[in-house]
Design a protein around this motif. Structure first.
Motif, PDB file in Angstrom:
ATOM      1  N   GLN A  67       0.899  -2.682   5.850  1.00  0.00           N
ATOM      2  CA  GLN A  67       1.092  -2.115   4.279  1.00  0.00           C
ATOM      3  C   GLN A  67       1.920  -3.166   3.090  1.00  0.00           C
ATOM      4  O   GLN A  67       1.931  -2.428   2.165  1.00  0.00           O
ATOM      5  CB  GLN A  67       2.173  -0.817   4.809  1.00  0.00           C
ATOM      6  N   SER A  73      -2.703  -5.981   1.505  1.00  0.00           N
ATOM      7  CA  SER A  73      -2.186  -5.450   2.449  1.00  0.00           C
ATOM      8  C   SER A  73      -3.128  -3.378   1.994  1.00  0.00           C
ATOM      9  O   SER A  73      -3.854  -3.189   1.733  1.00  0.00           O
ATOM     10  CB  SER A  73      -0.402  -4.173   1.282  1.00  0.00           C
ATOM     11  N   ASN A  74      -2.880  -2.623   3.698  1.00  0.00           N
ATOM     12  CA  ASN A  74      -4.042  -1.865   3.899  1.00  0.00           C
ATOM     13  C   ASN A  74      -3.567  -0.924   4.782  1.00  0.00           C
ATOM     14  O   ASN A  74      -1.697  -0.925   4.524  1.00  0.00           O
ATOM     15  CB  ASN A  74      -4.602  -1.786   4.697  1.00  0.00           C
ATOM     16  N   SER A  75      -4.186   0.884   5.337  1.00  0.00           N
ATOM     17  CA  SER A  75      -3.277   1.486   6.088  1.00  0.00           C
ATOM     18  C   SER A  75      -1.869   0.710   7.507  1.00  0.00           C
ATOM     19  O   SER A  75      -1.086   1.053   7.603  1.00  0.00           O
ATOM     20  CB  SER A  75      -3.743   2.711   6.589  1.00  0.00           C
ATOM     21  N   SER A  78       0.887  -1.840   0.036  1.00  0.00           N
ATOM     22  CA  SER A  78      -0.418  -0.493   0.010  1.00  0.00           C
ATOM     23  C   SER A  78       1.437   1.004  -0.228  1.00  0.00           C
ATOM     24  O   SER A  78       2.084   1.712   0.831  1.00  0.00           O
ATOM     25  CB  SER A  78      -0.627   0.195   1.438  1.00  0.00           C
TER      26      SER A  78
END
Length: 256
Positions: free
Chosen positions: A123, A118-120, A79
Motif C-alpha cells: 500500500q 501501490s496496491n492492496s 493506496s
C-alpha cells in the motif's frame, strides 16, 4: 521530466565578451569571459540536442554553449487513506566551454525516476531518484545536473518534500525545484505535485498541503514560471504556469 537533456550551441567569435541579459538563466547583468566579434556579435553555427546518452565530437575549435538538465524523480504512491508527495525536478547547468576540433566528449543523460504504483498488497511505496546528466571530457571541467529525489508516501503520517537535483560545474547552476509536503498526520488522501526545472533561473516547488487540512486534497505540479498553489482549506490547486504561480486553494493554473 521522463529523461534529462543536453544541448550544445557552437559560437563563432573573437575578442572579449560582456553579455547583459535579464533572461539568461538568471536575472540582472551577466558577464561571461569568452570571445566574439564586437561589430557583428556571436554567430551560432549549429545546435545539437541529446535525449539519450552518447558522444559529441567537436567539429571546430571554438566555444560551445553546453546546457545540461537532470531527470526528475518519481512521486510516491499510497493506496487507501494516506499521503504522498511528488518527485523533485532535475537541476539545470549551462556553461560556455572551449572544445577542440576532433576531440570526442561524453554526454550522459539521466533517466527519469522509475514510476511506482501501490496496491492492496503493497500500500505504501516511495518514489525513485531521477538520473543525473553530465558533459565531460579531456581538458574540460565536467558539468553535472543531478536528478531530483523521489517522493515519499505514508499511511498514517505527514510526508516530506522531495528535493530537487543539485547543479555543479557551470557558469549558471540552477537546482531543481522541490515537491510540496503534506505536513499533518490527520490528513488523509492528500498528494502534492512535482517540482520544476529552473529554465528561467529558479527551480520552483510545487504547493504543499497544510496541517489544518483534513479532507482529500492535492496540489498541482510547479511550472517553469512559478510554483503551484498551497492547500490550506481543502480541494486542489492548479499547476504553476510558464509565467506565474497559481493561487492557493483554486484549480486555476498559473498564467503563461
Amino acid at each position: 521530466m521522463p529523461y534529462g537533456q543536453a544541448a550544445l550551441d557552437v559560437i563563432e567569435s573573437s575578442g572579449n565578451l560582456t553579455v547583459t541579459s535579464n533572461n539568461l538563466f538568471t536575472t540582472g547583468n551577466v558577464t561571461i569571459t569568452g570571445t566574439f566579434n564586437p561589430t557583428e556579435g556571436p554567430k551560432y553555427k549549429f545546435h545539437q540536442l541529446f535525449t539519450s546518452s552518447g558522444s559529441f565530437t567537436a567539429k571546430v575549435t571554438d566555444y560551445h554553449l553546453v546546457t545540461v538538465v537532470g531527470a526528475g524523480g518519481s512521486g510516491g504512491s499510497r493506496s487507501g487513506n494516506g499521503n504522498a508527495s511528488g518527485g523533485g525536478a532535475g537541476a539545470l547547468v549551462a556553461k560556455l566551454i572551449l572544445l577542440t576540433a576532433g576531440n570526442t566528449y561524453t554526454v550522459t543523460i539521466g533517466a527519469g525516476g522509475t514510476s511506482v504504483a501501490s496496491n492492496s498488497t503493497v500500500q505504501t511505496i516511495n518514489g525513485n531518484l531521477g538520473g543525473s546528466s553530465s558533459f565531460s571530457g579531456t581538458g574540460i571541467t565536467t558539468v553535472t545536473a543531478n536528478g531530483g529525489s523521489g517522493g515519499t508516501a505514508s499511511g498514517s503520517g505527514s510526508v516530506s518534500a522531495a528535493s530537487g537535483g543539485v547543479a555543479s560545474g557551470g557558469d549558471f547552476n540552477v537546482n531543481g525545484g522541490n515537491s510540496g509536503a503534506c505536513s499533518a498526520s490527520t490528513i488523509y488522501r492528500a498528494a502534492t505535485g512535482g517540482g520544476a526545472v529552473g529554465y528561467f533561473g529558479t527551480g520552483y516547488s510545487s504547493g504543499s498541503v497544510e496541517s489544518s487540512v483534513t479532507g482529500a486534497s492535492a496540489t498541482g505540479g510547479a511550472g517553469i514560471g512559478g510554483k503551484s498553489g498551497d492547500i490550506t482549506t481543502s480541494g486542489a490547486s492548479g499547476g504553476g504556469g510558464s509565467g506565474a504561480a497559481s493561487s492557493n486553494n483554486t484549480t486555476t493554473g498559473g498564467s503563461a
